[in-house]
Design a protein around this motif. Sequence first.
Motif: not given
Length: 124
Positions: A103-110, A90-98
Amino acid sequence: RAMLDHLSLQVADVDASGAFFDAVLAPLGGRRVLDLGFAVGFGTNRPTFWIGPVTTEGAPREVHVAFMAADRASVVAFRDAAVAAGAEVLHEPRVFPEYHPDYFGAFVRDPDGNNVEACCHAPE
């Protein structure tokens, strides 16, 4: 002290979801702690995240769950494990400054369509 003791998701296929979470939680230090056959508990030293069979009627609603990562490399390894397990990114690993500057995260679908994240709050 943490506010949550544990969390459980209903899944369509406990075996398939169990294999998915085995793969994606390993880079974060998580593992299958307890397998009851009908439900599986994951954690580091005790089960804090559970999956079990769907027991309610109606359409499931998307759940978002975020797991803590010790460092940014673990977030990337989480994404890599999810992709290897066939997950949609859903979202590749990156900084989410908002959220905050580090904050560094990655989002996937299970396998059930839930939004599963790994995040790290430490600076690079």
